[in-house]
Design an enzyme around this catalytic site. Sequence first.
Site, PDB file in Angstrom:
ATOM      1  N   HIS A  83       0.821  -1.220   0.000  1.00 54.55           N
ATOM      2  CA  HIS A  83       0.000   0.000   0.000  1.00 54.55           C
ATOM      3  C   HIS A  83       0.852   1.266   0.000  1.00 54.55           C
ATOM      4  O   HIS A  83       0.365   2.337  -0.360  1.00 54.55           O
ATOM      5  CB  HIS A  83      -1.058  -0.019   1.126  1.00 54.55           C
ATOM      6  CG  HIS A  83      -0.561   0.352   2.487  1.00 54.55           C
ATOM      7  ND1 HIS A  83      -0.270  -0.577   3.458  1.00 54.55           N
ATOM      8  CD2 HIS A  83      -0.326   1.557   3.045  1.00 54.55           C
ATOM      9  CE1 HIS A  83       0.113   0.059   4.564  1.00 54.55           C
ATOM     10  NE2 HIS A  83       0.090   1.356   4.327  1.00 54.55           N
ATOM     11  N   ASP A 136      -0.140  -7.595   1.540  1.00 55.93           N
ATOM     12  CA  ASP A 136       0.337  -6.208   1.548  1.00 55.93           C
ATOM     13  C   ASP A 136       1.867  -6.121   1.620  1.00 55.93           C
ATOM     14  O   ASP A 136       2.427  -5.764   2.645  1.00 55.93           O
ATOM     15  CB  ASP A 136      -0.323  -5.474   2.735  1.00 55.93           C
ATOM     16  CG  ASP A 136      -0.076  -3.976   2.703  1.00 55.93           C
ATOM     17  OD1 ASP A 136       0.405  -3.462   1.669  1.00 55.93           O
ATOM     18  OD2 ASP A 136      -0.368  -3.319   3.731  1.00 55.93           O
ATOM     19  N   GLY A 231       2.629   6.022   9.106  1.00 55.95           N
ATOM     20  CA  GLY A 231       4.010   6.365   8.752  1.00 55.95           C
ATOM     21  C   GLY A 231       4.982   5.235   9.046  1.00 55.95           C
ATOM     22  O   GLY A 231       6.114   5.250   8.590  1.00 55.95           O
ATOM     23  N   SER A 233       4.164   2.070   8.289  1.00 53.54           N
ATOM     24  CA  SER A 233       3.828   0.995   7.349  1.00 53.54           C
ATOM     25  C   SER A 233       5.027   0.509   6.566  1.00 53.54           C
ATOM     26  O   SER A 233       5.871   1.306   6.137  1.00 53.54           O
ATOM     27  CB  SER A 233       2.788   1.470   6.348  1.00 53.54           C
ATOM     28  OG  SER A 233       1.525   1.346   6.923  1.00 53.54           O
TER      29      SER A 233
HETATM   30  N1  ARG Z   1      -1.351   2.121   7.538  1.00 54.05           N
HETATM   31  C1  ARG Z   1      -0.369   2.733   8.348  1.00 54.05           C
HETATM   32  C2  ARG Z   1       0.712   3.269   7.462  1.00 54.05           C
HETATM   33  O1  ARG Z   1       0.485   3.302   6.270  1.00 54.05           O
HETATM   34  C3  ARG Z   1       0.106   1.824   9.427  1.00 54.05           C
HETATM   35  C4  ARG Z   1      -0.929   1.683  10.450  1.00 54.05           C
HETATM   36  C5  ARG Z   1      -0.576   0.711  11.488  1.00 54.05           C
HETATM   37  N2  ARG Z   1      -1.515   0.886  12.524  1.00 54.05           N
HETATM   38  C6  ARG Z   1      -1.501   0.239  13.675  1.00 54.05           C
HETATM   39  N3  ARG Z   1      -2.383   0.572  14.565  1.00 54.05           N
HETATM   40  N4  ARG Z   1      -0.608  -0.675  13.938  1.00 54.05           N
HETATM   41  O2  ARG Z   1       1.708   3.816   7.896  1.00 54.05           O
END
Ligand code: ARG
Length: 286
Positions: A83, A136, A231, A233
């Site tokens: 993503h 992902d 951030g 991810s």
């Molecule tokens: N989707 C987020 C990103 O793109 C990461 C989120 C992870 N969230 C969590 N609660 N562990 O950076």
Amino acid sequence: MRRTVARALIRPLVLAATLTAIPLTGAAPVAADSVVVGGFPIDVSQAPWTVALSSRDRFGGTRAGQFCGGVAITRTTVLTAAHCLTDDVLGAPPNRVHDLKVIAGRTNLLADEGQEIDVQEVRVNPHYDPDANTGDFGVLTLAEPLPRSSVVTMAPEGDPVYTPGTKALVTGWGDTSGGGAYARHLHAARVHVLADSRCARAYPGGPEGTYRPGSMLCAGEVEGGPDACQGDSGGPLVASGRLIGLVSWGSGCGRPGNPGVYTRVSDVLHTLETAAAGPQKAPGSA
Ligand code: ARG
């Protein structure tokens, strides 16, 4: 609606301002001192496989263009989240982001230690499903090698480190507050691998997303607290020196009853091996 929210949940840094302004699920962000929320600052030498993905062109220079995390699995191969490599995040296909770089060996994004390495090739898992968030991961090939000491081993299927209760460390430069406080200094949070049933209960398929145990891994703390956040991810979850997860998604950050969801690394290995053995070149092009 469901799809919009689910997609918004996996958006990293680029939409941070929007995410902060519009609470997606109504609950207030958890107050925590710090990755990663509820974590602590560490030196990159403690987790040298942790890298930052950067494009100053797309994300500006105030944090060296950092927008996602990544992890070195060979001296010239970095895994990240699929993503992170979407048009949604980058505003263009990855091959059109000409200053896409991997920053390694740098604790503070604004320091000039470590290396900034050009990304030579970007491959997105061809089985990545952006609506379900399954599969992902993406693979970056670097133009120059990292030091050997930066590489972490991927835990294969059946490795006991996947057992619930295992202690693990997640690292990244993401939001440390759940409210849009993006770190310049690398942070870490200590979490436990949780039973799949926990995440299945937390994410049964409502607007927050569906937990799929085959390709995802559940980790965090039952009572909330330490967690990855926006951030982070693509960054690593490591247990006993082996890579078990990539930061993928969650509902809020560090909330009780809403653990972090990671890409399951044994499934990544499986996909890479299948692709390498198959008639086509692994693992597909973006
Ligand atoms: N989707 C987020 C990103 O793109 C990461 C989120 C992870 N969230 C969590 N609660 N562990 O950076």
